[in-house]
Design a protein around this motif. Structure first.
Motif, PDB file in Angstrom:
ATOM      1  N   ASP A 568       0.911  -0.939  -0.012  1.00 56.54           N
ATOM      2  CA  ASP A 568       0.103  -0.010  -0.057  1.00 56.54           C
ATOM      3  C   ASP A 568       0.897   1.266  -0.198  1.00 56.54           C
ATOM      4  O   ASP A 568       2.245   1.078  -0.073  1.00 56.54           O
ATOM      5  N   MET A 569       0.314   2.408   0.161  1.00 54.39           N
ATOM      6  CA  MET A 569       1.069   3.560   0.022  1.00 54.39           C
ATOM      7  C   MET A 569       2.014   3.739   1.065  1.00 54.39           C
ATOM      8  O   MET A 569       3.195   4.127   1.082  1.00 54.39           O
ATOM      9  N   SER A 570       1.767   3.408   2.388  1.00 52.63           N
ATOM     10  CA  SER A 570       2.740   3.460   3.557  1.00 52.63           C
ATOM     11  C   SER A 570       3.703   2.444   3.412  1.00 52.63           C
ATOM     12  O   SER A 570       5.212   2.928   3.500  1.00 52.63           O
ATOM     13  N   SER A 571       3.866   0.988   2.647  1.00 52.31           N
ATOM     14  CA  SER A 571       4.650   0.275   2.591  1.00 52.31           C
ATOM     15  C   SER A 571       5.733   0.718   1.530  1.00 52.31           C
ATOM     16  O   SER A 571       6.817   0.570   1.601  1.00 52.31           O
ATOM     17  N   VAL A 572       5.092   1.464   0.386  1.00 51.53           N
ATOM     18  CA  VAL A 572       5.971   1.888  -0.525  1.00 51.53           C
ATOM     19  C   VAL A 572       6.853   3.040  -0.115  1.00 51.53           C
ATOM     20  O   VAL A 572       8.026   3.062  -0.280  1.00 51.53           O
ATOM     21  N   LEU A 573       6.095   3.952   0.603  1.00 51.72           N
ATOM     22  CA  LEU A 573       7.065   5.084   1.424  1.00 51.72           C
ATOM     23  C   LEU A 573       8.127   4.598   2.231  1.00 51.72           C
ATOM     24  O   LEU A 573       9.299   4.774   2.150  1.00 51.72           O
ATOM     25  N   ALA A 574       7.846   3.646   2.951  1.00 48.25           N
ATOM     26  CA  ALA A 574       8.670   3.300   4.017  1.00 48.25           C
ATOM     27  C   ALA A 574       9.850   2.295   3.591  1.00 48.25           C
ATOM     28  O   ALA A 574      10.975   2.087   4.024  1.00 48.25           O
ATOM     29  N   ARG A 575       9.607   1.491   2.387  1.00 51.98           N
ATOM     30  CA  ARG A 575      10.672   0.747   1.617  1.00 51.98           C
ATOM     31  C   ARG A 575      11.711   1.610   1.132  1.00 51.98           C
ATOM     32  O   ARG A 575      12.778   1.378   1.101  1.00 51.98           O
ATOM     33  N   HIS A 576      11.299   2.990   0.567  1.00 48.75           N
ATOM     34  CA  HIS A 576      12.500   4.001  -0.118  1.00 48.75           C
ATOM     35  C   HIS A 576      12.844   4.844   0.701  1.00 48.75           C
ATOM     36  O   HIS A 576      14.070   5.165   0.775  1.00 48.75           O
ATOM     37  N   TYR A 577      11.889   5.152   1.878  1.00 47.91           N
ATOM     38  CA  TYR A 577      12.532   6.317   2.899  1.00 47.91           C
ATOM     39  C   TYR A 577      12.180   5.701   4.194  1.00 47.91           C
ATOM     40  O   TYR A 577      11.119   6.320   5.011  1.00 47.91           O
ATOM     41  N   PRO A 578      12.907   4.687   5.006  1.00 44.04           N
ATOM     42  CA  PRO A 578      12.619   4.255   6.066  1.00 44.04           C
ATOM     43  C   PRO A 578      12.647   5.184   7.249  1.00 44.04           C
ATOM     44  O   PRO A 578      11.529   4.630   8.230  1.00 44.04           O
ATOM     45  N   ASP A 579      13.052   6.374   6.963  1.00 47.20           N
ATOM     46  CA  ASP A 579      13.047   7.173   8.203  1.00 47.20           C
ATOM     47  C   ASP A 579      11.604   7.721   8.423  1.00 47.20           C
ATOM     48  O   ASP A 579      11.130   8.177   9.272  1.00 47.20           O
ATOM     49  N   LEU A 580      10.629   7.174   7.338  1.00 46.59           N
ATOM     50  CA  LEU A 580       9.245   7.899   7.535  1.00 46.59           C
ATOM     51  C   LEU A 580       8.438   6.948   8.461  1.00 46.59           C
ATOM     52  O   LEU A 580       7.293   7.336   8.569  1.00 46.59           O
ATOM     53  N   GLY A 581       9.030   5.646   8.511  1.00 46.24           N
ATOM     54  CA  GLY A 581       8.325   4.800   9.176  1.00 46.24           C
ATOM     55  C   GLY A 581       7.775   5.232  10.580  1.00 46.24           C
ATOM     56  O   GLY A 581       6.554   4.600  10.548  1.00 46.24           O
ATOM     57  N   PRO A 582       8.461   5.714  11.373  1.00 50.27           N
ATOM     58  CA  PRO A 582       7.394   6.081  12.773  1.00 50.27           C
ATOM     59  C   PRO A 582       6.362   7.022  12.614  1.00 50.27           C
ATOM     60  O   PRO A 582       5.271   6.951  13.274  1.00 50.27           O
ATOM     61  N   ALA A 583       6.442   7.787  11.612  1.00 48.67           N
ATOM     62  CA  ALA A 583       5.275   8.725  11.515  1.00 48.67           C
ATOM     63  C   ALA A 583       4.034   7.835  10.605  1.00 48.67           C
ATOM     64  O   ALA A 583       3.151   7.997  10.914  1.00 48.67           O
ATOM     65  N   LEU A 584       4.438   7.085   9.689  1.00 45.83           N
ATOM     66  CA  LEU A 584       3.472   6.281   9.009  1.00 45.83           C
ATOM     67  C   LEU A 584       2.898   5.066   9.891  1.00 45.83           C
ATOM     68  O   LEU A 584       1.551   4.930   9.604  1.00 45.83           O
ATOM     69  N   HIS A 585       3.541   4.767  10.905  1.00 45.55           N
ATOM     70  CA  HIS A 585       3.039   3.695  11.658  1.00 45.55           C
ATOM     71  C   HIS A 585       1.960   4.130  12.750  1.00 45.55           C
ATOM     72  O   HIS A 585       1.047   3.541  13.177  1.00 45.55           O
ATOM     73  N   SER A 586       1.825   5.571  12.642  1.00 45.78           N
ATOM     74  CA  SER A 586       0.889   6.153  13.503  1.00 45.78           C
ATOM     75  C   SER A 586      -0.603   6.374  12.892  1.00 45.78           C
ATOM     76  O   SER A 586      -1.632   6.829  13.299  1.00 45.78           O
ATOM     77  N   VAL A 587      -0.511   6.081  11.521  1.00 41.64           N
ATOM     78  CA  VAL A 587      -1.681   6.782  10.697  1.00 41.64           C
ATOM     79  C   VAL A 587      -2.317   5.335  10.152  1.00 41.64           C
ATOM     80  O   VAL A 587      -1.509   4.611   9.686  1.00 41.64           O
ATOM     81  N   ARG A 588      -3.595   5.193   9.923  1.00 44.45           N
ATOM     82  CA  ARG A 588      -3.997   4.288   9.275  1.00 44.45           C
ATOM     83  C   ARG A 588      -4.230   4.315   7.684  1.00 44.45           C
ATOM     84  O   ARG A 588      -4.163   3.586   6.964  1.00 44.45           O
ATOM     85  N   ASN A 589      -4.110   5.653   7.159  1.00 46.65           N
ATOM     86  CA  ASN A 589      -4.206   6.114   5.936  1.00 46.65           C
ATOM     87  C   ASN A 589      -3.102   6.962   5.568  1.00 46.65           C
ATOM     88  O   ASN A 589      -2.935   7.889   6.291  1.00 46.65           O
ATOM     89  N   ALA A 590      -2.306   6.714   4.658  1.00 48.37           N
ATOM     90  CA  ALA A 590      -1.006   7.516   4.201  1.00 48.37           C
ATOM     91  C   ALA A 590      -1.557   8.863   3.739  1.00 48.37           C
ATOM     92  O   ALA A 590      -0.789   9.860   3.783  1.00 48.37           O
ATOM     93  N   PHE A 591      -2.554   9.321   3.283  1.00 50.09           N
ATOM     94  CA  PHE A 591      -3.280  10.303   3.109  1.00 50.09           C
ATOM     95  C   PHE A 591      -3.968  11.325   3.856  1.00 50.09           C
ATOM     96  O   PHE A 591      -4.540  12.305   3.959  1.00 50.09           O
TER      97      PHE A 591
END
Length: 605
Positions: A568-591
């Protein structure tokens, strides 16, 4: 429009009932199960009554009905051979269709074209005040995503050589009189003056053509055959390795900004990640074989993200959360789909992907009315706060124009993709409403030097292309018309402002009406635009054989199907920019808005 076939008499009867019920009490005011049923009935009614062919069969290129073997299982550059029985359907350079009958889609001309003056509409009703009205349930990435997608679906191009001459309103400070605004290029095969049909310069299909291009020039520029395994042009620095002048292939660099640069970079990198997996699984494959499969996977992943995530973020109603997921997975839901696959051919039970192809009541195309309702410029902020991940003390304030055009690459190099994605994810876009059109867009210098008011152009575009004005548009969708300005907006101040510009409720332009009407609870735009959305959102999937009959492991490979299912959008973002992981972990929807992370130096370890 040919006869609508393939639906049972009972289902057609239910569609009529759904329309009748919805006219008395809007679908969103019922309990969720009833709302879902009504939406299915409304969609069937729209499929029957609101799909029209633009009639350009004579102007479509004559193609060999037997494509080269490669194109049986891969997307072409120009969109040909998606429908093997009509090879030119949906190709770049073919006409946009309609959601209203041709006799009701008359281009406006003469005095009517300029009434009321588009510049007056822009300044009096659309212009943003000192402060942006925020859409607090979304982040700016949602606005960037919409622009990223629309550049895949459509572009008319512009004709600055034959501009409209808009009289400068009294007291307006525009430097020239008249105000020159570009026309839509003429359809070379159209009869009449003004013409009633227009051409899409992009492919009509949901095929990720914004990434891969609709022309051979762009296609060749983005390929990297010297690297092998189907890769596209990402340089050693992780950025797009393409001539910047080619990046904004849909309409040139006009409209290009750092949000688009980020999303293009992200999904080109994702393409190369898919290629690495496919190359390892099929080492004997040629560069073209790997590229073709990776393109299929990326296009499907974009469609899934848009259907399941972006749509449910901007249309946050319980029925839509269920309904849009059902578009992709069916009412049997994702877990059943992933465990046992499809349960028969029904799109309702198992979703559209993998179901039979169906164009419903007209050959497939993007429509002029779809283009019109997707004019959502208010989503764009005028100003941006650039934040650093994990360091809330570090931030810069930049105007949109500091991030636009060729400056986008410089900004990306200066701040890095991680912090820029984080900045968009933690900020709100503008709400799609009156008085919220970005200020900078009302005196914007194009690449060719022409200064334009994009809000005024939005008004002119619908008028010159024959998109009906607001009340007529609603009638043609079997919606109740607005009886007065107050009935339209429900806001006395807004009603008075409309009355000061328009002589009659029948004169209200579509864009103005869409921005003035109160949206359903949780919606980022109004119910009128939503009717086109529920029709065309499923149509872009249902008409495309690569999302229907050919959405199979045989076409995509088992590895490709697994990639689509697991990401999904979160996994794509985290794969290429792993430092975004903590912010994405806190939301159900990347938008949805991301949290501002605490200072890494002071947070507990």
């Amino acid at each position: 429009m040919r006869e609508y076939v393939g639906k049972s008499a009972l289902r057609r009867l239910f569609a009529k009932l759904a329309v009748a019920v919805d006219r008395r009490r809007r679908w969103d005011r019922f309990p969720t199960p009833v709302s879902l049923a009504l939406l299915m009935g409304l969609r069937d009614s729209l499929r029957e009554h609101n799909l029209y062919d633009a009639g350009d069969a004579a102007s479509r290129p004559r193609l060999d009905p037997r494509p080269a073997p490669r194109w049986l299982t891969a997307r072409t550059v120009d969109g040909t051979y998606n429908d093997l029985t009509a090879p030119a359907m949906g190709a770049a350079g073919t006409r946009l269709g309609r959601n209203v009958p041709a006799r009701r889609a008359r281009p406006e001309r003469g005095e009517r074209l300029m009434t009321p003056n588009p510049r007056v509409v822009s300044t009096a009703l659309l212009a943003r005040g000192e402060r942006m009205i925020p859409a607090t349930t979304l982040n700016v990435l949602a606005g960037a995503w919409l622009q990223f997608q629309t550049r895949d679906w459509f572009s008319h191009g512009t004709d600055p050589e034959h501009p409209f001459r808009v009289p400068r309103p009294e007291g307006d400070h525009w430097p020239d009189d008249p105000i020159l605004l570009p026309r839509t290029p003429r359809d070379p095969h159209a009869d009449g003056d003004p013409p009633a049909t227009f051409v899409n310069t992009e492919t009509h299909w949901w095929d990720a053509s914004q990434i891969y291009g609709s022309t051979m020039e762009f296609h060749h520029a983005i390929r990297q055959p010297r690297l092998g395994h189907g890769r596209v042009a990402i340089g050693p620095d992780g950025l797009i390795d393409v001539d910047p002048a080619l990046l904004g292939s849909s309409g040139g660099l006009d409209g290009w900004w750092v949000g688009l640069e980020l999303l293009h970079t992200l999904f080109m990198r994702e393409h190369n990640a898919v290629c690495a997996t496919l190359g390892a699984a099929y080492p004997a494959w040629s560069d073209d074989q790997v590229f073709d499969k990776a393109r299929l996977v990326i296009a499907a992943l974009l469609a899934k993200i848009h259907t399941v995530e972006w749509t449910t973020a901007i249309l946050a109603h319980p029925a839509l959360r269920i309904g849009m997921r059902a578009n992709w997975f069916g009412i049997a839901e994702e877990r059943v789909r992933n465990l046992v696959g499809r349960l028969g051919d029904s799109e309702i039970i198992s979703g559209i992907p993998g179901s039979p192809t169906d164009h419903h009541s007209a050959p497939y195309s993007i429509t002029e009315e779809f283009v019109a309702v997707y004019r959502m410029h208010p989503l764009v902020p005028d100003d941006f706060l650039i934040r650093a991940v994990g360091d809330p003390r570090r931030h810069d304030e930049l105007a949109f124009l500091d991030l636009a055009g060729l400056r986008a690459r410089d900004v990306l190099k200066r701040y890095g993709a991680t912090d820029l994605f984080y900045s968009l994810g933690t900020a709100h876009p503008g709400a799609v409403t009156l008085h919220n059109h970005p200020r900078f867009m009302q005196r914007l210098r194009r690449d060719d030097g022409m200064v334009v008011d994009l809000a005024a152009i939005d008004i002119l575009r619908s008028r010159e292309r024959g998109v009906p004005r607001y009340n007529e548009f609603r009638r043609l969708l079997r919606l109740p018309e607005a009886r007065s300005f107050s009935d339209l907006t429900g806001n006395p101040r807004a009603a008075a402002e409309l009355a000061a510009v328009y002589d009659s409720i029948e004169d209200v332009d579509l864009t103005v009406g869409l921005h003035a009407e109160p949206p359903p609870t949780g919606f980022g735009f109004g119910d009128t635009a939503f009717r086109i959305f529920i029709l065309m959102a499923s149509r872009r999937l249902k008409s495309d054989r690569f999302f229907t009959t050919d959405f199979t492991p045989e076409t995509y490979t088992p590895e490709g199907m697994r990639w689509i299912a697991e990401n999904d959008m979160s996994s794509v973002l985290a794969r290429h920019y792993p430092d975004l992981g903590p912010a994405l972990h806190s939301v159900r929807n990347a938008f949805a808005p991301w949290p501002v992370l605490p200072d890494r130096a002071t947070s507990p370890t």
